[in-house]
Design an enzyme around this catalytic site. Structure first.
Site, short mmCIF file in Angstrom:
data_model
loop_
_atom_site.label_atom_id
_atom_site.label_comp_id
_atom_site.label_asym_id
_atom_site.label_seq_id
_atom_site.Cartn_x
_atom_site.Cartn_y
_atom_site.Cartn_z
N CYS A 28 24.80 51.89 14.22
CA CYS A 28 25.19 50.48 14.25
C CYS A 28 23.99 49.57 14.46
CB CYS A 28 26.24 50.23 15.32
SG CYS A 28 25.70 50.62 17.01
N HIS B 184 27.84 48.52 21.38
CA HIS B 184 27.99 48.47 19.93
C HIS B 184 27.36 47.20 19.41
CE1 HIS B 184 29.65 49.18 15.97
NE2 HIS B 184 30.18 47.97 15.99
#
Length: 618
Positions: free
Chosen positions: A56, A426
């Site tokens: 990510c 994230h």
């Protein structure tokens, strides 16, 4: 035999579907897709990136870079330049006996621009317009980056800023290596031209050969060299800027020589408070900083002069007096010319006796990059642990940088956000939904049609004169209703006339209604600036249609229906963004982006161009 109605209908439907399919295959994204179709309910999207190994932090940075127009222009220009120069220009390394084989291979790879080419291919794939949900992988670019550094990218240390740093530094090194290779090749061409010119001059010594800077093989390449330097400076690496720091003594007011450093991104420290602004973070980097207990070079030299003057007064021998007078003369000359120069052969007083001063340290940006990448450092390090600073940082959509005389305005194009703690979380990115020329030609048909109509059918009627509502002039208003005058009005002039009804104050809805009622009473033909319906055969405009925010010129009867409908379509403000979390993509607004104050981690601003307006909608 007569065909049945059902058979005829089936044949007609099949032919229509075949025609639509052929048109969509050979000419997609124009009528069916619609760049700015407001009445289409089809959900538009962009290409996503798969996350197979905790990627990510890589995906978010690549999606943010894909939305930067100046970066894509640079990649196209740089690779096209390398293609025109030929591979032999960038495969040759400067001959140096001390240059090792490993260093030669590294320099050759920098000149070839492996990472630059891989990034362009990656961003081109991300900027495709998918007709269905599409997800690709960043594996090819990662492999090219790992090959360039001869190491694997660790998934344990997931930091988007570190990944962005190594990518930008690599791109910057490849740009400078390619520029040096071009200069070296140009110097070799100039040397060969000079050698051939000297040989021809020796053969025909009786004739005088005059060479000019015309760029020919027998001419001097000075003009080409200067032009190439201008091109490289104008279209240089868009992230590269220069910062200057300078120190000033608060006692003697001596200013040190400025120290310039290049940067590809800026790291700003987020203060440990509940909320702050991006401007406050910039103040921590660019504001004047005062430092105590600093030994100024000029004050140190003046202190040495005072000490040696006292020694000269106590000197008894002539040799000591001559030596001290010579040292004092050299010290005073250094004070007047350059206090920072190192003086050899002079015995200075002990450093403990030199007085300490208070200095001011100034920081400023001297060369503004086209694209500025800002990293908000949220790390808080203690002796035993580290944590994340979750302070709110408000950031503007338009960012001013520089002083009063050198102020530059930047526009927010993308951000990268981080959710979670300092050790886990994230990354997701926000990217503005727009396209810059040369990737599009906005209003190409309208400008061509208007210019052609103005050149072929010039209006013989005078320009309409707008009068105040307090003193209407029926004759002046009546001249506005002629068909020739209506046909010669462009969209811009019509909208300007519709909004500037009363001189000296802005137009309101009341003044617009008064203007329409006055024109309807004083003329037989009605001109409604707020009408959206097409003109009739008599050149009149119907007032039964809806009221858009601006007037639209009457389309030509010979123009295609698709072109006229697209000309009449209103343009939305550029308030569309993509919120991208790996392969999950959804649309959002600018207010949603500016609301990510706790999670914002990287910001990408692009220098505003007054003559370049982006179009809405990818």
């Amino acid at each position: 035999m007569q065909e049945k109605p059902t058979t005829v209908a089936a044949y007609a439907a099949g032919a229509s579907l075949a025609a639509v399919a052929l048109f969509y295959v050979f000419g997609p994204n124009y009528t069916i897709d619609g760049d700015e179709s407001n009445d289409s309910n089809r959900k538009k999207s962009i290409v996503g990136l798969s996350n197979l190994a905790n990627d990510c932090f890589i995906n978010s940075v690549l999606q943010a870079l894909a939305g930067l127009g100046d970066l894509r222009v640079y990649l196209i220009h740089e690779l096209h330049r390398r293609q025109l120069d030929g591979p032999e220009t960038y495969n040759v390394v400067a001959s140096d006996d001390e240059l090792s084989a490993a260093r030669s291979d590294k320099l050759r790879e920098l000149q070839q621009g492996i990472t630059t080419r891989a990034l362009k291919e990656m961003l081109d794939r991300l900027n495709e317009r998918p007709i269905y949900k599409k997800t690709i992988s960043a594996r090819d670019f990662i492999q090219a980056l790992e090959y360039a550094f001869r190491t694997r990218i660790s998934r344990n240390q997931q930091d988007a800023q570190e990944f962005l740093q190594i990518v930008l530094e690599r791109l910057c090194d490849e740009y400078h290596a390619g520029a040096r290779a071009r200069q070296r090749a140009l110097g070799a061409i100039g040397a060969a031209a000079s050698t051939s010119a000297e040989g021809s001059a020796q053969e025909s010594s009786s004739e005088v050969e005059v060479r000019i800077d015309d760029g020919s093989p027998n001419g001097l390449p000075a003009i080409i060299d200067t032009k190439l330097k201008e091109i490289d400076q104008e279209s240089g690496f868009p992230f590269e800027g220069k910062m200057e720091s300078q120190i000033e003594c608060q006692f003697c007011h001596y200013q040190y020589k400025p120290n310039q450093t290049a940067f590809v991104n800026l790291t700003l420290q987020v203060p440990q408070k509940s909320s702050t602004t991006l401007g406050s973070c910039f103040d921590g980097l660019l504001k004047t900083e005062y430092i105590e207990d600093f030994r100024c070079d000029r004050c140190s030299l003046q202190h040495a002069v005072d000490v040696k003057s006292k020694e000269l007064a106590r000197a008894r021998t002539q040799d000591d007096q001559d030596r001290l007078e010579q040292e004092i003369s050299r010290l005073r000359e250094a004070i007047e010319t350059d206090p920072e120069v190192e003086l050899e052969g002079i015995v200075f007083p002990p450093s403990q006796t030199v007085p300490k001063r208070r200095i001011a340290r100034h920081m400023r940006i001297t060369a503004f990059p086209k694209v500025i990448a800002i990293h908000l450092s949220r790390s808080i390090f203690d002796r035993s642990s580290s944590s994340k600073n979750a302070a709110k940082v408000s950031f503007p959509e338009r960012l001013p940088l520089g002083g009063i005389l050198t102020q530059k305005w930047y526009k927010l194009l993308a951000i990268v956000c981080h959710k979670g703690s300092h050790h886990s979380g994230h990354y997701e990115s926000f990217r503005r939904n727009h396209i810059y020329p040369p990737f599009s030609t906005p209003e190409a048909f309208s400008s061509y049609a208007q210019s052609r109509a103005a050149s072929e059918n010039p209006s013989a009627a005078p320009s309409p004169r707008i009068i105040p509502r307090s003193s209407p002039d029926p004759e002046a208003i009546g001249s506005l209703s002629t068909a020739d005058s209506l046909a010669s009005l462009s969209g811009a002039s019509a909208s300007a006339s519709a909004t500037q009804l009363t001189p000296g104050r802005p137009a309101t809805s009341g003044s617009r209604r008064s203007f329409q009622s006055t024109t309807s009473r004083s003329s037989k033909q009605t001109l409604s600036p707020t009408s959206d319906s097409p003109a009739t055969d008599q050149g009149r405009w119907s007032g039964s249609g809806p009221r858009p925010s601006r007037s639209i010129p009457r389309p030509s009867q010979d123009a295609p229906t698709g072109v006229s409908s697209r000309l009449r379509r209103r343009r939305k403000p550029n308030d569309r963004w993509w919120r991208i979390s790996d392969e999950k993509i959804k649309e959002c607004k600018t207010s949603d982006v500016l609301g990510m104050q706790r999670e914002v981690y990287l910001l990408f601003y692009e220098l505003e161009k007054p003559d370049l307006n982006p179009t809405e909608g990818v």
